[in-house]
Design a protein around this motif. Sequence first.
Motif, PDB file in Angstrom:
ATOM      1  N   VAL A   4      36.796 -24.371  20.769  1.00 20.00           N
ATOM      2  CA  VAL A   4      36.732 -24.332  22.227  1.00 20.00           C
ATOM      3  C   VAL A   4      38.072 -24.842  22.746  1.00 20.00           C
ATOM      4  CG1 VAL A   4      35.510 -25.091  24.282  1.00 20.00           C
ATOM      5  CG2 VAL A   4      34.264 -24.856  22.126  1.00 20.00           C
ATOM      6  N   ARG A   5      38.690 -24.077  23.630  1.00 18.98           N
ATOM      7  CA  ARG A   5      40.029 -24.417  24.123  1.00 18.98           C
ATOM      8  C   ARG A   5      39.960 -25.061  25.500  1.00 18.98           C
ATOM      9  NH1 ARG A   5      43.893 -22.377  20.927  1.00 18.98           N
ATOM     10  NH2 ARG A   5      43.191 -20.859  19.353  1.00 18.98           N
ATOM     11  N   ASN A   6      40.816 -26.033  25.715  1.00 18.94           N
ATOM     12  CA  ASN A   6      40.856 -26.739  26.993  1.00 18.94           C
ATOM     13  C   ASN A   6      41.429 -25.811  28.069  1.00 18.94           C
ATOM     14  OD1 ASN A   6      41.706 -28.553  29.172  1.00 18.94           O
ATOM     15  ND2 ASN A   6      41.293 -30.191  27.714  1.00 18.94           N
ATOM     16  N   PRO A   7      40.732 -25.610  29.173  1.00 16.67           N
ATOM     17  CA  PRO A   7      41.249 -24.686  30.193  1.00 16.67           C
ATOM     18  C   PRO A   7      42.501 -25.187  30.894  1.00 16.67           C
ATOM     19  CG  PRO A   7      39.285 -25.823  30.991  1.00 16.67           C
ATOM     20  CD  PRO A   7      39.422 -26.173  29.536  1.00 16.67           C
ATOM     21  N   HIS A   8      42.823 -26.476  30.788  1.00 20.66           N
ATOM     22  CA  HIS A   8      44.034 -27.022  31.400  1.00 20.66           C
ATOM     23  C   HIS A   8      45.257 -26.861  30.494  1.00 20.66           C
ATOM     24  CE1 HIS A   8      41.672 -28.885  34.629  1.00 20.66           C
ATOM     25  NE2 HIS A   8      40.769 -29.085  33.698  1.00 20.66           N
ATOM     26  N   ASP A   9      45.023 -26.632  29.207  1.00 17.46           N
ATOM     27  CA  ASP A   9      46.079 -26.394  28.231  1.00 17.46           C
ATOM     28  C   ASP A   9      45.396 -25.847  26.984  1.00 17.46           C
ATOM     29  OD1 ASP A   9      47.980 -26.409  26.213  1.00 17.46           O
ATOM     30  OD2 ASP A   9      48.812 -28.360  26.752  1.00 17.46           O
ATOM     31  N   ALA A  37      31.246 -13.256  33.727  1.00 17.53           N
ATOM     32  CA  ALA A  37      32.328 -14.234  33.573  1.00 17.53           C
ATOM     33  C   ALA A  37      32.239 -14.941  32.223  1.00 17.53           C
ATOM     34  CB  ALA A  37      32.277 -15.246  34.709  1.00 17.53           C
ATOM     35  N   ALA A  38      31.015 -15.197  31.763  1.00 21.43           N
ATOM     36  CA  ALA A  38      30.844 -15.829  30.453  1.00 21.43           C
ATOM     37  C   ALA A  38      31.380 -14.933  29.350  1.00 21.43           C
ATOM     38  CB  ALA A  38      29.373 -16.141  30.218  1.00 21.43           C
ATOM     39  N   ARG A  39      31.131 -13.645  29.454  1.00 23.53           N
ATOM     40  CA  ARG A  39      31.654 -12.702  28.447  1.00 23.53           C
ATOM     41  C   ARG A  39      33.174 -12.587  28.541  1.00 23.53           C
ATOM     42  NH1 ARG A  39      26.913  -9.523  30.057  1.00 23.53           N
ATOM     43  NH2 ARG A  39      25.341  -9.702  28.412  1.00 23.53           N
ATOM     44  N   ASP A  40      33.690 -12.642  29.769  1.00 20.24           N
ATOM     45  CA  ASP A  40      35.136 -12.491  29.968  1.00 20.24           C
ATOM     46  C   ASP A  40      35.922 -13.717  29.509  1.00 20.24           C
ATOM     47  OD1 ASP A  40      34.675 -10.012  31.030  1.00 20.24           O
ATOM     48  OD2 ASP A  40      34.811 -10.658  33.120  1.00 20.24           O
ATOM     49  N   ALA A  41      35.213 -14.859  29.365  1.00 23.53           N
ATOM     50  CA  ALA A  41      35.899 -16.106  28.988  1.00 23.53           C
ATOM     51  C   ALA A  41      35.956 -16.297  27.481  1.00 23.53           C
ATOM     52  CB  ALA A  41      35.196 -17.297  29.644  1.00 23.53           C
ATOM     53  N   ALA A  42      35.844 -15.216  26.727  1.00 22.42           N
ATOM     54  CA  ALA A  42      35.782 -15.322  25.264  1.00 22.42           C
ATOM     55  C   ALA A  42      37.022 -15.979  24.682  1.00 22.42           C
ATOM     56  CB  ALA A  42      35.594 -13.926  24.654  1.00 22.42           C
ATOM     57  N   ASP A  43      38.178 -15.847  25.355  1.00 25.29           N
ATOM     58  CA  ASP A  43      39.406 -16.404  24.810  1.00 25.29           C
ATOM     59  C   ASP A  43      39.389 -17.931  24.777  1.00 25.29           C
ATOM     60  OD1 ASP A  43      39.408 -16.248  27.635  1.00 25.29           O
ATOM     61  OD2 ASP A  43      41.573 -16.563  27.687  1.00 25.29           O
ATOM     62  N   LEU A  44      38.511 -18.551  25.569  1.00 21.67           N
ATOM     63  CA  LEU A  44      38.395 -20.009  25.558  1.00 21.67           C
ATOM     64  C   LEU A  44      37.367 -20.496  24.539  1.00 21.67           C
ATOM     65  CD1 LEU A  44      38.534 -20.760  29.390  1.00 21.67           C
ATOM     66  CD2 LEU A  44      40.276 -21.324  27.689  1.00 21.67           C
ATOM     67  N   GLY A  45      36.581 -19.575  23.997  1.00 24.19           N
ATOM     68  CA  GLY A  45      35.611 -19.944  22.975  1.00 24.19           C
ATOM     69  C   GLY A  45      34.441 -20.744  23.487  1.00 24.19           C
ATOM     70  N   ALA A  46      34.118 -20.615  24.775  1.00 26.12           N
ATOM     71  CA  ALA A  46      33.092 -21.476  25.364  1.00 26.12           C
ATOM     72  C   ALA A  46      31.672 -21.061  25.017  1.00 26.12           C
ATOM     73  CB  ALA A  46      33.263 -21.514  26.885  1.00 26.12           C
ATOM     74  N   PHE A  47      31.426 -19.765  24.823  1.00 23.76           N
ATOM     75  CA  PHE A  47      30.056 -19.280  24.624  1.00 23.76           C
ATOM     76  C   PHE A  47      29.862 -18.699  23.232  1.00 23.76           C
ATOM     77  CE2 PHE A  47      30.223 -19.548  29.179  1.00 23.76           C
ATOM     78  CZ  PHE A  47      28.918 -19.839  29.565  1.00 23.76           C
ATOM     79  N   LEU A  48      28.694 -18.965  22.652  1.00 26.56           N
ATOM     80  CA  LEU A  48      28.312 -18.352  21.380  1.00 26.56           C
ATOM     81  C   LEU A  48      27.363 -17.177  21.581  1.00 26.56           C
ATOM     82  CD1 LEU A  48      27.822 -21.427  19.015  1.00 26.56           C
ATOM     83  CD2 LEU A  48      29.814 -19.937  19.282  1.00 26.56           C
ATOM     84  N   SER A  49      26.585 -17.188  22.644  1.00 29.45           N
ATOM     85  CA  SER A  49      25.724 -16.045  22.975  1.00 29.45           C
ATOM     86  C   SER A  49      25.562 -15.986  24.477  1.00 29.45           C
ATOM     87  CB  SER A  49      24.354 -16.167  22.292  1.00 29.45           C
ATOM     88  OG  SER A  49      23.666 -17.329  22.700  1.00 29.45           O
ATOM     89  N   VAL A  50      25.409 -14.770  24.990  1.00 28.07           N
ATOM     90  CA  VAL A  50      25.246 -14.549  26.418  1.00 28.07           C
ATOM     91  C   VAL A  50      23.998 -13.695  26.624  1.00 28.07           C
ATOM     92  CG1 VAL A  50      26.273 -13.609  28.528  1.00 28.07           C
ATOM     93  CG2 VAL A  50      27.728 -14.689  26.800  1.00 28.07           C
TER      94      VAL A  50
END
Length: 443
Positions: free
Chosen positions: A117-122, A23-36
Motif C-alpha cells: 500500500v503506497r502513501n498518497p502523499h509520497d 474510484a476504488a478500482r481506479d486507485a489500483a496504483d496505490l494498492g489500497a483495495f484487494l477486492s471491490v
Amino acid sequence: MDQVRQRIASSSAAEVVAASTRAARDAADLGAFLSVADAPEPGTGPLAGVPLAVKDNLDTVDLPTTGGTPALRGSRPGRDQHAVAQLRAAGAAVIGKTNLHELALGITSNNAAFGPVRNPHDRSRSAGGSSGGSAVAVATGVVPLALGTDTGGSLRVPAAHCGVVGWRPTVGRWGTGRTVPISRTRDTAGVLATSVADVALVDALVTGEAAPAPPSGRPLRLGVPREGFYDDLHPEVAACTERALEQLAAAGVELVEVRVADAHALDAECGFPIVFAELAQDLPAYLATLPGPERGLTLADVLAQVASPDVRGALEAAASGTFTAAVHAQALATRERLRAAYAAALRPAGADPLDALVYPTVPLPAPPLGDDDTTELNGRQVPVFLTTIRNTGPGSTAGMPALSLPAGTTRAGLPVGLSLEALPGGDVALLATARRVETALGR
C-alpha cells in the motif's frame, strides 16, 4: 462526510456509491483495495448511501476475507463482523475490502503476497499499517469511512502517516469474533475518517451508545508524558507536536507533565508474549469457524504459505511452543501493572483527573517502502517496527481507547499525527475531548 451527503442530495445514493466503487478500482496504483464489490446497494438509515471500505481481515457476508495472506485467498466466510453489520444496518454500502500488512502482523503494509500500500502523499513511502489500505481509501477521498483493526497501533499509525483520524475503541466495545485474529486481549476493530465528528457518529452506530455531548466550558486537562513518549523524535515530528501543544495551551487547555511509570519496560515484558501465546490459539480457532475448505487449515498450513518475511518470523514465534500457558499468565499479570501505571497517571492521587494523555502518534514520518527491518532516525538505523509502535504499543497492550488526529506536516508534506489516550471504558468522554482538541488545532 458532509460532502458525501451533499453529493447524495444533489444526485442519488446509488450514483454516489457507484462513483466510489469506480474510484476504488481506479486507485489500483496505490494498492489500497484487494477486492471491490460489483454493484453494492445503499441501504436506509443515518448512513444511507455512504460508501464504506472494510479492512480485509474483518468478515463480510458478500466479499472474501483474505487477511492479506495466501492461505485465505479464496476464503468467503459469508457473515459480517459486528461493526460491518451495524453500519450496513445504518445504510452504509460496503464497496470493497482493503489491503493490509499480511495477517495484520506489521506496520508498513508492504504486503509481499498482494503488493504494497503506497502513501498518497509520497508513493515511495509506506502508508503505515496494518490498516494501510483503509487509511489510503479515506485519505484519497474514495470513501469517507473505512473500518480497520488495531492490535498495537494498526489504526493510528496509518492515520498518522496518511493525515486522517484513526479511532481505536476499548477492546471489546466494537464486538469480538468474525475477524482474522492476532490477540483476543489486544485486538479491536475501529474506524478511519476525516473528522472526529464522523468517528463519533460511527462509534455511536456500532455500539448503540450515545455520541459525545456538546463540549462543556470546563478547560481540558491533558497529560504530557514526556518520558518515553517524547524521546528521540524526528525533528519535524517534534516541531509539529510542540506547535500543537502551543495551540492547545493558547486555547485554554491545561497541559500537565505526567509520567506513566515503566510503561515501555512493562510493555516490552508482556506485550509480545501475550500476542504470540494468543495467536497460536486464536488463529486456529477462527479457521475452524469458516464454512469452506479453509476450515481444515492449521497454523502450520498458514505459515507454510506466508509471503512476508517479518510475518513469517512472527508466526514461527507463535508456533514455537515457547509461549506456554504459564508464560501467558505471567504476561497478563504484568499487563495489570501496566494498566495500573496508566490509571495512576490519568487519575493522580490528590489532584484532579486528566481527560487524556497527549503524545506524538509515531516518532517519525512515514518511512520509505522497503524499510521493512530498519529505517533511519536521527542519523542512525533503528528497528522500523519497534520504533513505529513505541508510543502506540503500551496503551494497546493495556486495552485502552485512543485516537490519532492530524497535527501538521513535514516540509516535504508528510503528515504527522497527535494521539489522545484514556482509560478503558472512557470512550465517549475521549471522543468529546478529541472534538475539542480538533477545534483547538483549527481543523
